[in-house]
Design an enzyme around this catalytic site. Structure first.
Site, PDB file in Angstrom:
ATOM      1  N   PRO A 107      41.809  11.686  -1.536  1.00 40.40           N
ATOM      2  CG  PRO A 107      41.394  10.328   0.319  1.00 40.40           C
ATOM      3  CD  PRO A 107      40.699  11.050  -0.796  1.00 40.40           C
ATOM      4  CG  ASP A 130      48.566  18.129  -8.583  1.00 44.86           C
ATOM      5  OD1 ASP A 130      49.337  18.525  -9.465  1.00 44.86           O
ATOM      6  OD2 ASP A 130      47.746  18.865  -8.016  1.00 44.86           O
ATOM      7  CE  LYS A 151      52.068  23.566  -7.865  1.00 46.76           C
ATOM      8  NZ  LYS A 151      50.799  23.000  -8.335  1.00 46.76           N
ATOM      9  N   GLY A 187      44.733  16.265  -6.181  1.00 47.60           N
ATOM     10  CA  GLY A 187      44.424  15.569  -4.948  1.00 47.60           C
ATOM     11  C   GLY A 187      43.316  16.283  -4.193  1.00 47.60           C
ATOM     12  N   GLY A 188      42.535  15.512  -3.430  1.00 47.67           N
ATOM     13  CA  GLY A 188      41.468  16.120  -2.639  1.00 47.67           C
ATOM     14  C   GLY A 188      40.404  16.734  -3.504  1.00 47.67           C
ATOM     15  CG  ASP A 189      36.886  20.023  -3.778  1.00 47.15           C
ATOM     16  OD1 ASP A 189      35.892  19.392  -4.193  1.00 47.15           O
ATOM     17  OD2 ASP A 189      37.050  21.250  -3.977  1.00 47.15           O
ATOM     18  CG  MET A 270      49.546  20.791   1.996  1.00 42.80           C
ATOM     19  SD  MET A 270      49.274  22.011   0.682  1.00 42.80           S
ATOM     20  CE  MET A 270      48.064  23.097   1.464  1.00 42.80           C
ATOM     21  N   GLY A 299      46.845   8.643   4.709  1.00 43.49           N
ATOM     22  CA  GLY A 299      45.485   8.188   4.941  1.00 43.49           C
ATOM     23  C   GLY A 299      44.869   7.516   3.739  1.00 43.49           C
TER      24      GLY A 299
END
Length: 366
Positions: A107, A130, A151, A187-189, A270, A299
Site C-alpha cells: 500500500p 507507479d 497514473k 502498488g499493492g499486488d 479506486m 492507509g
C-alpha cells in the site's frame, strides 16, 4: 542483526565478476567508498594498486566464510585479508540481464515491502514505478535508473500499451544497448487490479522471462491500518474486492447488496469518485441505510485518516475524502479502532455498538 556502516572516504576492495558486480559497485560508490575492483585473482595478484589495508573487502556472489565456496579461486586473497583482520562481507550478484520482475509494492509503506521485493529492487538496473508504490524510498533501495510511469485518476501520462513496450524494450535493449534486469514496481499486488497480467503477457509474447513478486494488497492492509478486519468470526464470513474505477451496473449493485446483507464485507478500491453512485445503487438494491461504511485515506502513510459513517449518509459524510483511499462496507466497520477521525465520543459509541453486536451474535469482546 543489521549493521549500518558509513563508507564515506574509506578504501574498499570488491572481488567478483564484472557484470555480476555492477550493482554492488554502484551501491558502494553511492556510499562514498573509494573502490578498488578486481574481477579475477590473477588481476589482483598482478596489480600494483591494491590498498595495503582496506576498510572492507566485498566478495560478490560467493560466501567468504569457506574456501570451498570459492572453489579455491579467491582463497589466497581472502586468507591474506583474514590475517590482517579486515572485515569480509558477501554481496549478492546483480539480477540477470534480460529478465523482468513484476513486483508488488504493497500500500505504499516501506515497512510493508516484502523481502523478495527489496531484493528485486536492490538487484535491478531499471525500475518502472507507479505513484501508489513506495517510490519516495526508491533512492534508498536501489541504484537502478528510475522511470516514473504512474497514473493519476483520469490522467495516464504513460498509457498501458506504452508501459508494456517500455518493460520489454528495457529488458531486451536496456541501457547503452545491453539487456537490463528490469523491475516493474506496482502498488499493492500486481495481479489485483494492477494490470500485472497484461504486462506479464507482453513479456511472454516477446520471449522475456518474467517472475511475479506478490505484494500485500491494499484491500486487506488499508482496512487493517484503521483496525477494520475484512473478516471476523460471527460477524463476516467473506469479503469481496471490487474496482470502483467505473460506475457499477444495477446487477452488480444488487449482487453486492446481497453479499453485504448476508454478512459479507465489500471492499472497494479506486472508488472515491464513484462513491455517491455506489452508495445510491446499494440503497436502491435494498441494502440498509444503517449499514456501516468507512473510508480509509492514505492507509499506512503519513496523514492517514478514517471516516466512519453509514450507507444512508455516506455521500455527505465522505464528501471531503480523496484518493488514495479504500472503502469498506459491512458490519466489520463497527470494529474499527479508535484511530479514526471520529472524536472520542464517537469512537466510544462505535466500540459500544461493536460490543452489543458481538453479544447479540454470541461472540466474545475484549
Amino acid at each position: 542483526m543489521e549493521l549500518t556502516l558509513s563508507l564515506e572516504g574509506l578504501p574498499v576492495v570488491v572481488l567478483g565478476d564484472a557484470d555480476e558486480s555492477r550493482q554492488v559497485l554502484a551501491r558502494y560508490r553511492k556510499a562514498g567508498a573509494h573502490i578498488t575492483f578486481f574481477d579475477s585473482p590473477e588481476s589482483y595478484m598482478s596489480s600494483a594498486a591494491v590498498p595495503p589495508r582496506p576498510a572492507l573487502v566485498a566478495v560478490v556472489g560467493r560466501s567468504p566464510r569457506s574456501h570451498a565456496a570459492h572453489d579455491g579461486a579467491w582463497s589466497t586473497v581472502l586468507d591474506h585479508y583474514r590475517r590482517l583482520g579486515v572485515p569480509l562481507v558477501t554481496e549478492p550478484p546483480a539480477g540477470l540481464r534480460g529478465h523482468v520482475a513484476l513486483v508488488g509494492g504493497g500500500p505504499g509503506s516501506l515497512g510493508l515491502l516484502t523481502v523478495d521485493a527489496v531484493e528485486a529492487l536492490r538487484d535491478a538496473d531499471i525500475v518502472l514505478f507507479d505513484r501508489l508504490a513506495p517510490w519516495r524510498e526508491l533512492e534508498e533501495l536501489t541504484t537502478a535508473r528510475l522511470v516514473d510511469v504512474g497514473k493519476l485518476p483520469g490522467h495516464h501520462k504513460v498509457p498501458q500499451g506504452e508501459i508494456n513496450r517500455l518493460i520489454v524494450e528495457y529488458a531486451l535493449v536496456g541501457i547503452n544497448g545491453r539487456p537490463a534486469n528490469v523491475v516493474r514496481l506496482k502498488g499493492g499486488d500486481p495481479f489485483v487490479f494492477g494490470r500485472g497480467a497484461e504486462e506479464a503477457a507482453a513479456c511472454a509474447e516477446a520471449g522475456v522471462p518474467v517472475r511475479i513478486v506478490s505484494g500485500i494488497s491494499s484491500s486487506i492492509a488499508v482496512p487493517a491500518a484503521a483496525g477494520i478486519p475484512v473478516t471476523h468470526r460471527n460477524v463476516s464470513h467473506s469479503f469481496t474486492v471490487i474496482s470502483g474505477h467505473a460506475p457499477l451496473t444495477d446487477a452488480e449493485h444488487l449482487h453486492l447488496a446481497g453479499l453485504a446483507a448476508e454478512g459479507g464485507t465489500v471492499v472497494v478500491l479506486m472508488g472515491i469518485a464513484n462513491l455517491p453512485h455506489l452508495a445510491a445503487g446499494l440503497r436502491r438494491s435494498g441494502l440498509s441505510a444503517q449499514m456501516p461504511l468507512a473510508v480509509v485515506e492514505r492507509g499506512h502513510l503519513a496523514g492517514q485518516r478514517t471516516t466512519v459513517t453509514a450507507l444512508g449518509s455516506a455521500e455527505a459524510d465522505t464528501a471531503g475524502c480523496a484518493n488514495p483511499a479504500v472503502i469498506v462496507i459491512g458490519e466489520v466497520v463497527r470494529l474499527a479502532g479508535s484511530g479514526s477521525t471520529a472524536d472520542e465520543a464517537a469512537a466510544g459509541q462505535l466500540r459500544g455498538m461493536a460490543a452489543a453486536f458481538m453479544m447479540e451474535s454470541g461472540g466474545v469482546t475484549p
